[in-house]
Design a protein around this motif. Structure first.
Motif, mmCIF file in Angstrom:
data_model
loop_
_atom_site.group_PDB
_atom_site.id
_atom_site.type_symbol
_atom_site.label_atom_id
_atom_site.label_comp_id
_atom_site.label_asym_id
_atom_site.label_seq_id
_atom_site.Cartn_x
_atom_site.Cartn_y
_atom_site.Cartn_z
ATOM 1 N N GLU A 9 0.784 -1.205 -0.125
ATOM 2 C CA GLU A 9 -0.126 -0.025 0.287
ATOM 3 C C GLU A 9 0.389 1.011 0.147
ATOM 4 O O GLU A 9 0.425 2.262 -0.599
ATOM 5 N N ARG A 30 -5.152 -7.845 -1.298
ATOM 6 C CA ARG A 30 -5.977 -8.687 -1.136
ATOM 7 C C ARG A 30 -6.343 -9.839 -2.000
ATOM 8 O O ARG A 30 -5.934 -10.717 -1.802
ATOM 9 N N ARG A 31 -5.461 -9.428 -3.538
ATOM 10 C CA ARG A 31 -5.606 -10.710 -4.150
ATOM 11 C C ARG A 31 -4.124 -11.769 -3.833
ATOM 12 O O ARG A 31 -3.790 -12.347 -4.084
ATOM 13 N N LYS A 80 0.032 0.754 -4.322
ATOM 14 C CA LYS A 80 -0.838 -0.059 -4.932
ATOM 15 C C LYS A 80 -2.207 0.163 -3.875
ATOM 16 O O LYS A 80 -2.635 -0.348 -2.472
ATOM 17 N N THR A 81 -3.575 -0.836 -4.491
ATOM 18 C CA THR A 81 -4.573 -0.293 -4.153
ATOM 19 C C THR A 81 -4.583 -1.598 -2.991
ATOM 20 O O THR A 81 -4.698 -2.676 -2.941
ATOM 21 N N LYS A 82 -5.739 -1.745 -2.062
ATOM 22 C CA LYS A 82 -6.717 -2.385 -0.795
ATOM 23 C C LYS A 82 -6.919 -3.944 -1.973
ATOM 24 O O LYS A 82 -6.540 -4.753 -1.779
ATOM 25 N N ALA A 83 -7.106 -3.639 -3.414
ATOM 26 C CA ALA A 83 -7.759 -4.720 -3.664
ATOM 27 C C ALA A 83 -6.605 -6.198 -4.332
ATOM 28 O O ALA A 83 -6.508 -6.494 -4.476
ATOM 29 N N VAL A 84 -5.454 -5.087 -4.328
ATOM 30 C CA VAL A 84 -4.987 -5.506 -5.155
ATOM 31 C C VAL A 84 -3.695 -6.404 -3.474
ATOM 32 O O VAL A 84 -3.450 -7.519 -3.769
#
Lengths: 291, 226
Positions: B106, B116-117, B110-114
Motif C-alpha cells: 500500500e 487482497r489478491r 498499490k490498492t487494497k484490492a491488489v
C-alpha cells in the motif's frame, strides 16, 4: 486510498501527542494573532493616511502688518507653484466666522476675541503632502508671513504612536513565532520517532519520499491552520470587545476598522501559519529522516 | 545483474576501509553467499546495493543501473526492484502478518484490492497459510522471518538481499528459511545472502565469496564455509 491513509495518519499523529499539539496550536495562535493585529494596524494606518492627507492643509498665517502688495504677490506665486494644488485665502472675517463655529460651545472665549485679532491666512493643499518641507523652506523668510503650520505634523504624531504599537505587535509576533517553530520542529521529531519502524519499512520497500513525509508535514499544517483560525477568532473578539467596546471613544476619533479588513486577515494568517509550519516540518524531516 | 567495480568504502572516523578495492560480478538468477567474520565488511555490501550508503571510490551497478550516481528522488522506485530480509525481521509489531505484507504494497501505491489478491498468495507461498491474522508476537521466530520474506517477495523483486536472515533462528528453523530462499531463487530471483552460519553454507553448496578485512579472499562456485 492513499489519501485516506495519509489523512488518518495525520489525525492519529495529532492525537498521539495531544498536549504537544495543543501547545503548538496555542503558540501558533498567539503569534498569528499578533501578526494579524499588526497587519490590521498597517492597513488601518494606510487607510487613515489616505483619508486625512487628502484634505490636509498647510496654513500660511500672515502678519498683521502685511501690505496688499505682499499679499497679492504671495497669492500669485502660490497659485503658480507646481507643488500647490489649491490655494484659498482666508480673510480675518472668515477666520473669525470659523473660530466662532469651532468654539460655539464656549461663548466666553468667542466674546473675548475680537474679529480683527485673528490672522488672515492662505490655506493651501499640496499636490504631494510629503513635500511640506519644501514649501516651508521656500516661504518661511518671506516678508509679511508670520508662521507656516502643517496640519500633517499633528497627525504624524498619531501615526507614530500607531506605528510603534504595530512594531511592538510585530516583535512579539516574531518572538512567539520562534517558539512556535521550535515546537513544530519538536513535535515533528517526536512524531517521526514514534513512527520510526513504519518509516524504516517504508524506506526499505521504496515508498516515495512525499508519501513518507506527507503525514508529518500535513500534521504541522493542520496545527498551523487551527492556530490561524483561533488567532482570527481572537482578532474578531478583539474588534467586538475592544475596538467596538471599551475603546469605542478612541476608535471614533480614528477611522473605524471595517469587518472586511478584519476578514482579510484570515487568509493572510492561514497562509503564513500553514506555510511556516509546512516548511519547518519539511526541513526538520530532511535532517531527521534523511529520506 | 549486480556489479561492484573497485569499490572502496571507508566510514567516517574509521581507521581502515570496510571495503577495500572490491570488484565482484553477480549474474541474474545466481544464489551468492557473502561470508566472513564480524566487521569484515560483508554487511556494507548490502547497504551499498540498497543505496543506503555510497562508496568513496568505485561504481556499483544494480539491474544495470549505476547506483552510485543515482539521483536521490529515484531511489524509492529503484528500491521497489529489491527485496530485503534482515536478522531482526523488522516487522511492525502492531500489525498482523497480513497487514505487514499489505503495508509494503500500500505504501508504494498499490490498492487494497491488489493487496487482497496478492498477499494471501504470497503468505501461502512462504508457508503461513492460516496464520495471516496473527500478530508478530504470536508467531515463532521462524514464522516472523517468513512474514519478512513474504514482504520482501510480494513485489516480485529481481533481487532478494538477505542480511544474516538466520542469525536469530535455531538450526532447524534456519534450514526451513533457507529452503524458502532456495524456492524463491528458483523463480529466477537473484539472491544475495550475508551470513556466518557455516552449516547453511556447507549444505547449500552455492557460490561463496569470502571477505576478510574489506578484501575478497575467496570466490568459489559451489563452495563451502572453509
Amino acid at each position: 486510498m492513499r489519501l485516506k491513509y495519509v489523512l488518518s495518519e495525520v489525525m492519529v499523529g495529532l492525537w498521539r501527542n495531544v498536549t504537544m499539539t495543543i501547545a503548538m496550536i496555542i503558540t501558533m495562535a498567539v503569534s498569528l494573532t499578533m501578526l494579524g493585529a499588526s497587519g490590521l494596524m498597517y492597513l488601518q494606518v494606510d487607510a487613515m493616511k489616505d483619508a486625512y492627507y487628502k484634505d490636509i492643509e498647510v496654513s500660511i498665517f500672515l502678519d498683521a502688518s502685511v501690505t496688499d502688495q505682499q499679499r497679492a504677490e504671495l497669492q500669485t506665486e502660490l497659485e503658480s507653484d507646481p507643488l500647490v494644488r489649491k490655494v484659498k485665502h482666508e480673510t480675518k472675517e472668515e477666520a473669525y466666522e470659523r473660530f466662532k463655529e469651532l468654539f460655539a460651545d464656549s461663548p466666553d472665549l468667542v466674546n473675548a476675541v475680537q474679529a480683527d485679532k485673528l490672522p488672515e491666512s492662505f490655506r493651501i493643499n499640496l499636490v504631494d503632502p510629503e513635500q511640506y518641507q519644501q514649501i516651508f523652506d521656500k516661504y518661511k523668510d518671506r516678508e509679511g508671513i508670520d508662521d507656516i503650520i502643517d496640519q500633517r505634523r499633528l497627525l504624524e504624531q498619531i501615526f507614530n504612536i500607531l506605528g510603534a504599537i504595530q512594531n511592538m505587535a510585530l516583535v512579539s509576533a516574531s518572538v512567539m513565532a520562534i517558539a512556535a517553530l521550535l515546537l513544530v520542529a519538536n513535535t515533528i521529531q517526536v512524531a517521526a520517532y514514534s513512527k520510526r519502524r513504519e518509516v524504516a519499512v517504508m524506506k526499505l520497500v521504496g515508498a516515495s519520499n512525499w508519501f513518507i513525509q506527507a503525514p508529518f508535514v500535513l500534521e504541522a499544517v493542520v496545527a498551523g491552520l487551527l492556530g490561524a483560525i483561533i488567532g482570527f477568532g481572537a482578532l474578531v473578539l478583539g474588534k467586538i470587545f475592544l475596538l467596538d467596546g471599551s475603546l469605542r471613544d478612541l476608535t471614533d476619533l480614528l477611522t473605524p476598522i471595517r469587518w472586511g479588513t478584519v476578514l482579510l486577515m484570515l487568509p493572510f494568517m492561514a497562509t503564513v501559519g500553514g506555510l511556516v509550519s509546512a516548511i519547518t516540518a519539511w526541513v526538520t524531516l530532511r535532517f531527521y529522516l534523511r529520506v | 545483474m549486480i556489479q561492484l567495480e573497485h569499490v572502496t568504502k571507508t566510514y567516517p572516523k574509521a581507521s581502515r576501509p570496510s571495503l577495500d578495492d572490491v570488484s565482484v560480478s553477480i549474474e541474474k538468477g545466481e544464489f551468492v553467499f557473502f561470508i566472513g567474520p564480524s566487521g569484515s565488511g560483508k554487511s556494507t555490501i548490502i547497504k551499498l546495493l540498497l543505496h543506503e550508503i555510497t562508496p568513496n571510490k568505485g561504481r556499483v551497478y544494480v539491474n544495470n543501473k549505476d547506483v552510485t550516481s543515482m539521483r536521490s528522488w529515484k531511489i524509492p522506485t529503484f528500491r521497489r526492484t529489491i527485496g530485503c530480509v534482515f536478522q531482526d525481521f523488522r516487522l511492525l509489531p502492531n500489525r498482523t502478518a497480513y497487514e505487514n505484507v499489505a503495508f509494503a504494497l500500500e505504501v508504494i501505491g498499490k490498492t487494497k484490492a491488489v493487496a487482497r489478491r496478492v498477499v494471501p498468495e504470497v503468505l501461502e507461498l512462504v508457508g503461513l497459510g492460516g496464520k495471516e491474522h496473527r500478530y508478530p508476537h504470536e508467531l515463532s521466530g521462524g514464522e516472523q522471518q517468513r512474514v519478512a520474506v513474504a514482504r520482501a517477495f510480494v513485489n516480485r523483486p529481481l533481487i532478494l538481499l538477505a542480511d544474516e536472515p538466520t542469525g536469530n533462528l535455531d538450526p532447524d528453523t534456519s534450514i526451513e528459511i533457507m529452503r524458502l530462499l532456495d524456492r524463491i531463487n528458483r523463480t529466477g530471483t537473484t539472491v544475495v545472502m550475508v551470513t556466518h552460519d557455516s552449516n547453511i553454507v556447507n549444505q547449500m553448496r552455492r557460490r561463496v565469496i569470502e571477505i576478510e578485512s574489506g578484501r575478497i579472499v575467496r570466490d568459489q562456485a559451489r563452495g563451502v564455509y572453509g
